[in-house]
Scaffold this motif. Structure first.
Motif, PDB file in Angstrom:
ATOM      1  N   LEU A  34     -27.532  -5.197 -10.317  1.00 24.53           N
ATOM      2  CA  LEU A  34     -26.595  -6.091 -10.525  1.00 24.53           C
ATOM      3  C   LEU A  34     -26.484  -6.985 -11.974  1.00 24.53           C
ATOM      4  O   LEU A  34     -25.670  -7.392 -12.326  1.00 24.53           O
ATOM      5  CB  LEU A  34     -26.775  -7.181  -9.449  1.00 24.53           C
ATOM      6  CG  LEU A  34     -25.728  -8.527  -9.272  1.00 24.53           C
ATOM      7  CD1 LEU A  34     -24.366  -8.136  -9.076  1.00 24.53           C
ATOM      8  CD2 LEU A  34     -25.937  -9.131  -8.146  1.00 24.53           C
ATOM      9  N   ALA A  35     -27.724  -7.150 -12.303  1.00 23.92           N
ATOM     10  CA  ALA A  35     -27.840  -7.920 -13.549  1.00 23.92           C
ATOM     11  C   ALA A  35     -27.336  -7.029 -14.977  1.00 23.92           C
ATOM     12  O   ALA A  35     -26.828  -7.790 -15.759  1.00 23.92           O
ATOM     13  CB  ALA A  35     -29.487  -7.849 -14.020  1.00 23.92           C
ATOM     14  N   ALA A  36     -27.367  -5.608 -14.797  1.00 25.20           N
ATOM     15  CA  ALA A  36     -26.920  -5.019 -15.727  1.00 25.20           C
ATOM     16  C   ALA A  36     -25.158  -5.065 -15.698  1.00 25.20           C
ATOM     17  O   ALA A  36     -24.570  -5.277 -16.609  1.00 25.20           O
ATOM     18  CB  ALA A  36     -27.085  -3.374 -15.480  1.00 25.20           C
ATOM     19  N   GLY A  37     -24.832  -5.207 -14.305  1.00 24.36           N
ATOM     20  CA  GLY A  37     -23.239  -5.224 -14.162  1.00 24.36           C
ATOM     21  C   GLY A  37     -22.736  -6.637 -14.666  1.00 24.36           C
ATOM     22  O   GLY A  37     -21.830  -6.728 -15.242  1.00 24.36           O
ATOM     23  N   LEU A  38     -23.683  -7.561 -14.389  1.00 26.97           N
ATOM     24  CA  LEU A  38     -23.228  -8.831 -15.111  1.00 26.97           C
ATOM     25  C   LEU A  38     -23.261  -8.863 -16.460  1.00 26.97           C
ATOM     26  O   LEU A  38     -22.275  -9.544 -17.044  1.00 26.97           O
ATOM     27  CB  LEU A  38     -24.447  -9.954 -14.422  1.00 26.97           C
ATOM     28  CG  LEU A  38     -24.309 -11.174 -14.977  1.00 26.97           C
ATOM     29  CD1 LEU A  38     -22.813 -11.994 -14.589  1.00 26.97           C
ATOM     30  CD2 LEU A  38     -25.555 -12.316 -14.635  1.00 26.97           C
ATOM     31  N   ALA A  39     -24.126  -8.295 -16.981  1.00 28.46           N
ATOM     32  CA  ALA A  39     -24.075  -8.236 -18.412  1.00 28.46           C
ATOM     33  C   ALA A  39     -22.827  -7.668 -18.952  1.00 28.46           C
ATOM     34  O   ALA A  39     -22.165  -8.113 -19.879  1.00 28.46           O
ATOM     35  CB  ALA A  39     -25.292  -7.509 -18.987  1.00 28.46           C
ATOM     36  N   ALA A  40     -22.556  -6.659 -18.397  1.00 26.83           N
ATOM     37  CA  ALA A  40     -21.316  -5.868 -18.699  1.00 26.83           C
ATOM     38  C   ALA A  40     -19.924  -6.771 -18.733  1.00 26.83           C
ATOM     39  O   ALA A  40     -19.138  -6.953 -19.626  1.00 26.83           O
ATOM     40  CB  ALA A  40     -21.093  -4.597 -18.088  1.00 26.83           C
ATOM     41  N   LEU A  81     -19.385  -4.975  -9.219  1.00 22.18           N
ATOM     42  CA  LEU A  81     -19.358  -4.340  -8.159  1.00 22.18           C
ATOM     43  C   LEU A  81     -19.829  -2.887  -7.990  1.00 22.18           C
ATOM     44  O   LEU A  81     -20.654  -2.581  -7.042  1.00 22.18           O
ATOM     45  CB  LEU A  81     -17.741  -4.450  -7.604  1.00 22.18           C
ATOM     46  CG  LEU A  81     -17.535  -3.849  -6.303  1.00 22.18           C
ATOM     47  CD1 LEU A  81     -18.402  -4.479  -5.033  1.00 22.18           C
ATOM     48  CD2 LEU A  81     -16.262  -3.544  -5.764  1.00 22.18           C
ATOM     49  N   ALA A  82     -19.501  -2.258  -9.152  1.00 23.35           N
ATOM     50  CA  ALA A  82     -20.081  -0.894  -9.027  1.00 23.35           C
ATOM     51  C   ALA A  82     -21.499  -0.885  -9.448  1.00 23.35           C
ATOM     52  O   ALA A  82     -22.103  -0.390  -8.643  1.00 23.35           O
ATOM     53  CB  ALA A  82     -19.331  -0.216 -10.371  1.00 23.35           C
ATOM     54  N   ALA A  83     -22.064  -1.722 -10.100  1.00 22.14           N
ATOM     55  CA  ALA A  83     -23.475  -1.610 -10.265  1.00 22.14           C
ATOM     56  C   ALA A  83     -24.316  -2.276  -9.250  1.00 22.14           C
ATOM     57  O   ALA A  83     -25.132  -1.516  -8.859  1.00 22.14           O
ATOM     58  CB  ALA A  83     -23.618  -2.709 -11.669  1.00 22.14           C
ATOM     59  N   PHE A  84     -23.748  -3.104  -8.384  1.00 20.59           N
ATOM     60  CA  PHE A  84     -24.471  -3.543  -7.330  1.00 20.59           C
ATOM     61  C   PHE A  84     -24.508  -2.542  -6.118  1.00 20.59           C
ATOM     62  O   PHE A  84     -25.415  -2.551  -5.470  1.00 20.59           O
ATOM     63  CB  PHE A  84     -23.721  -4.968  -6.832  1.00 20.59           C
ATOM     64  CG  PHE A  84     -24.624  -5.677  -5.945  1.00 20.59           C
ATOM     65  CD1 PHE A  84     -26.039  -5.873  -5.779  1.00 20.59           C
ATOM     66  CD2 PHE A  84     -24.122  -6.764  -5.096  1.00 20.59           C
ATOM     67  CE1 PHE A  84     -26.766  -6.556  -5.181  1.00 20.59           C
ATOM     68  CE2 PHE A  84     -24.709  -7.793  -4.244  1.00 20.59           C
ATOM     69  CZ  PHE A  84     -26.218  -7.403  -4.074  1.00 20.59           C
ATOM     70  N   LEU A  85     -23.316  -2.020  -6.059  1.00 22.48           N
ATOM     71  CA  LEU A  85     -23.135  -0.957  -5.076  1.00 22.48           C
ATOM     72  C   LEU A  85     -24.188   0.014  -5.230  1.00 22.48           C
ATOM     73  O   LEU A  85     -24.872   0.594  -4.394  1.00 22.48           O
ATOM     74  CB  LEU A  85     -21.897  -0.581  -4.898  1.00 22.48           C
ATOM     75  CG  LEU A  85     -20.828  -1.570  -3.954  1.00 22.48           C
ATOM     76  CD1 LEU A  85     -19.273  -1.055  -4.097  1.00 22.48           C
ATOM     77  CD2 LEU A  85     -21.279  -1.462  -2.652  1.00 22.48           C
ATOM     78  N   ALA A  86     -24.385   0.467  -6.475  1.00 21.30           N
ATOM     79  CA  ALA A  86     -25.362   1.489  -6.867  1.00 21.30           C
ATOM     80  C   ALA A  86     -26.609   1.142  -6.582  1.00 21.30           C
ATOM     81  O   ALA A  86     -27.459   1.847  -6.025  1.00 21.30           O
ATOM     82  CB  ALA A  86     -24.970   2.024  -8.394  1.00 21.30           C
ATOM     83  N   GLY A  87     -27.033  -0.128  -6.630  1.00 18.76           N
ATOM     84  CA  GLY A  87     -28.450  -0.656  -6.297  1.00 18.76           C
ATOM     85  C   GLY A  87     -28.587  -0.888  -4.799  1.00 18.76           C
ATOM     86  O   GLY A  87     -29.691  -0.650  -4.704  1.00 18.76           O
ATOM     87  N   ALA A 102     -19.993 -11.139  -3.905  1.00 18.45           N
ATOM     88  CA  ALA A 102     -21.007 -11.131  -4.807  1.00 18.45           C
ATOM     89  C   ALA A 102     -20.446 -10.949  -6.221  1.00 18.45           C
ATOM     90  O   ALA A 102     -20.162 -11.664  -7.144  1.00 18.45           O
ATOM     91  CB  ALA A 102     -22.163 -10.387  -4.754  1.00 18.45           C
ATOM     92  N   ALA A 103     -19.695  -9.880  -6.194  1.00 23.66           N
ATOM     93  CA  ALA A 103     -19.053  -9.409  -7.445  1.00 23.66           C
ATOM     94  C   ALA A 103     -17.827 -10.300  -7.869  1.00 23.66           C
ATOM     95  O   ALA A 103     -17.596 -10.607  -9.031  1.00 23.66           O
ATOM     96  CB  ALA A 103     -18.488  -8.140  -7.493  1.00 23.66           C
ATOM     97  N   GLY A 104     -17.115 -10.506  -6.586  1.00 24.34           N
ATOM     98  CA  GLY A 104     -15.935 -11.332  -7.186  1.00 24.34           C
ATOM     99  C   GLY A 104     -16.511 -12.834  -7.327  1.00 24.34           C
ATOM    100  O   GLY A 104     -15.812 -13.475  -8.280  1.00 24.34           O
ATOM    101  N   GLY A 105     -17.590 -13.358  -6.923  1.00 25.70           N
ATOM    102  CA  GLY A 105     -18.108 -14.761  -7.391  1.00 25.70           C
ATOM    103  C   GLY A 105     -18.305 -14.489  -9.062  1.00 25.70           C
ATOM    104  O   GLY A 105     -18.081 -15.553  -9.561  1.00 25.70           O
ATOM    105  N   ILE A 106     -18.946 -13.436  -9.392  1.00 25.28           N
ATOM    106  CA  ILE A 106     -19.083 -13.478 -10.870  1.00 25.28           C
ATOM    107  C   ILE A 106     -18.014 -13.514 -11.397  1.00 25.28           C
ATOM    108  O   ILE A 106     -17.863 -14.112 -12.432  1.00 25.28           O
ATOM    109  CB  ILE A 106     -19.867 -12.088 -10.932  1.00 25.28           C
ATOM    110  CG1 ILE A 106     -21.581 -12.121 -10.395  1.00 25.28           C
ATOM    111  CG2 ILE A 106     -20.183 -11.637 -12.503  1.00 25.28           C
ATOM    112  CD1 ILE A 106     -22.297 -10.878 -10.452  1.00 25.28           C
ATOM    113  N   GLY A 107     -17.040 -12.730 -11.248  1.00 24.31           N
ATOM    114  CA  GLY A 107     -15.612 -12.599 -11.814  1.00 24.31           C
ATOM    115  C   GLY A 107     -15.247 -13.923 -11.829  1.00 24.31           C
ATOM    116  O   GLY A 107     -14.408 -14.324 -12.933  1.00 24.31           O
ATOM    117  N   ALA A 108     -15.064 -14.625 -10.856  1.00 24.42           N
ATOM    118  CA  ALA A 108     -14.411 -16.049 -10.632  1.00 24.42           C
ATOM    119  C   ALA A 108     -15.383 -17.210 -11.485  1.00 24.42           C
ATOM    120  O   ALA A 108     -14.715 -17.708 -12.281  1.00 24.42           O
ATOM    121  CB  ALA A 108     -14.603 -16.451  -9.205  1.00 24.42           C
ATOM    122  N   THR A 109     -16.681 -16.945 -11.620  1.00 24.59           N
ATOM    123  CA  THR A 109     -17.415 -17.783 -12.354  1.00 24.59           C
ATOM    124  C   THR A 109     -16.868 -17.527 -14.026  1.00 24.59           C
ATOM    125  O   THR A 109     -16.751 -18.558 -14.601  1.00 24.59           O
ATOM    126  CB  THR A 109     -19.039 -17.585 -12.135  1.00 24.59           C
ATOM    127  OG1 THR A 109     -19.089 -17.794 -10.792  1.00 24.59           O
ATOM    128  CG2 THR A 109     -19.720 -18.452 -13.060  1.00 24.59           C
TER     129      THR A 109
END
Lengths: 193, 212
Positions: free
Chosen positions: B29-35, B141-147, B166-173
């Motif tokens: 998820l952290a990797a997805g966040l970085a992206a 989302l892709a990264a978290f699902l993979a994890g 979670a991913a939507g929250g990141i996009g929103a933030t």
């Protein structure tokens, strides 16, 4: 890897408690002899549960061992989702139940013809075949993985011995084995629809 | 292969030290966040008036909501990696962002009154907000699902949906740092739609990628 007396003792004390859980704790600390014992017991539970579900659904027992083997693979590959500070049995029950429902849903392939039933009936007096789908799926692995899997499973050799024969480090054999198991589980799931 | 042979095979694979599944999922998820942050910096960037005190307060309020959305989604999805997790417990955390949003709306009504509320809710950049929130959440989302594939959820659809939260929250933030709309009503409406879309996508993907 020796069988640890300590774990056997605590297992004996808690026959009604979390005996299987104690075995699994020892197994996850790396005791493969206890792990083999635990897996056999888990296989027995899965077989009982699967047989019950199959016969309640009026289905043949021919898939029984496939289901048992698929459940064992799932227990193995997902065992680290078990929180070792908690009892093992509820976790096991959840995994067995999930895998039973999952495999039965995938195997729902119309009705079984009467001719097939006649073939199955005499077999039920003896133990059902325990040659499962893993065998069929094995042939889809790459050659090296197949060699490793067969040497360990059918010839009962250790990873170290297999490594010596193939000119690989023991660690590399273990990694290859682990990958092979993951591949088997995936092929299992996707192969039968 | 006989079942006893399989037991031997699995026992030979007993000794494997790997990171605990939730840790592995968080790492991805952290990797997805970085992206997503990278996409944000290239394509969006923080709003120009970010250094204004009022802007900081307003943005802080938005992030208080979207941050709780992330927390609720992450917490719930990680819980569901275990087959014995309770679905109710996993969903309970969603109350936190809901309460925060209700609080922010109440504060807005107290400060600005009901006059013009619908205009504030509709704002001027709703569709862009939905598209941005959704777009920024795809990599997480892709990264978290993979994890989460390391887990053993008995309800892959719900696990996928919570990954979507979670991913939507990141996009929103991230988008909240760029977006100049400060109304809590706008936040609830358009950001809400964005997060719900990502949640729906997660619940569609869950059964496809999280079955085991």
């Amino acid at each position: 890897m020796t069988i640890s007396d300590e774990h056997i003792d605590s297992a004996a004390q808690k026959t009604r408690g979390d005996r299987l859980g104690d075995m699994m704790r020892a197994a996850m600390a790396g005791d493969s002899a206890i792990y083999a014992q635990a897996l056999k017991e888990i296989a027995g539970r899965a077989r009982t549960a699967a047989r019950g579900m199959l016969s309640r659904g009026g289905r043949s027992l021919e898939d029984l061992e496939d289901i048992v083997q698929e459940t064992l693979l799932a227990v193995h590959l997902k065992r680290d989702t078990w929180d070792q500070s908690r009892p093992f049995e509820p976790w096991l029950a959840a995994v067995v139940r999930y895998k039973l429902i999952d495999t039965l849903r995938r195997r729902r392939m119309g009705h079984v013809p009467i001719d097939d039933l006649a073939d199955v009936l005499p077999a039920q007096t003896s133990a059902p075949s325990d040659v499962g789908d893993v065998e069929r799926t094995l042939t889809t692995l790459d050659e090296r993985q197949q060699t490793i899997v067969r040497a360990i499973a059918m010839e009962g050799r250790s990873a170290a011995e297999v490594g010596r024969d193939l000119g690989m480090k023991e660690g590399a054999v273990r990694v290859a084995l682990h990958r092979a198991l993951k591949t088997l589980a995936t092929r299992f799931r996707k192969g039968q629809s | 292969m006989r079942t006893d042979d399989l037991v031997l095979l699995l026992a030979a694979d007993a000794r494997r030290v790997t990171s605990p599944p939730p840790v592995a999922a968080l790492a991805l998820l952290a990797a997805g966040l970085a992206a997503a942050i990278l996409v944000f910096l290239i394509g969006y960037g923080a709003r120009d008036d970010m250094s204004e005190p009022t802007t900081m307060v307003a943005t802080g309020a938005k992030i208080a909501f979207t941050g709780l959305v992330i927390l609720a989604g992450v917490r719930g999805a990680l819980l569901l990696m275990s087959p014995v997790a309770s679905r109710t417990t996993a969903l309970m955390w969603l109350a936190a962002p809901a309460l925060m949003l209700a609080f922010l709306v109440a504060v807005e009504f107290a400060l600005l009154g009901a006059v013009g509320a619908s205009a504030r809710a509709i704002g001027g950049s709703g569709p862009k907000c939905i598209a941005s929130v959704t777009g920024l959440s795809l990599a997480p989302l892709a990264a978290f699902l993979a994890g989460l594939r390391r887990g053993a959820p008995i309800d892959p659809r719900l696990a996928g949906a919570l990954a979507g939260v979670a991913a939507g929250g990141i996009g929103a933030t991230l988008y909240a740092l760029h977006c100049i709309e400060d109304s809590a009503l706008f936040l609830g409406l358009w950001y809400g739609i964005g997060v719900i879309l990502v949640t729906a996508l997660g619940s569609y993907l869950g059964p496809r990628v999280l079955r085991w």
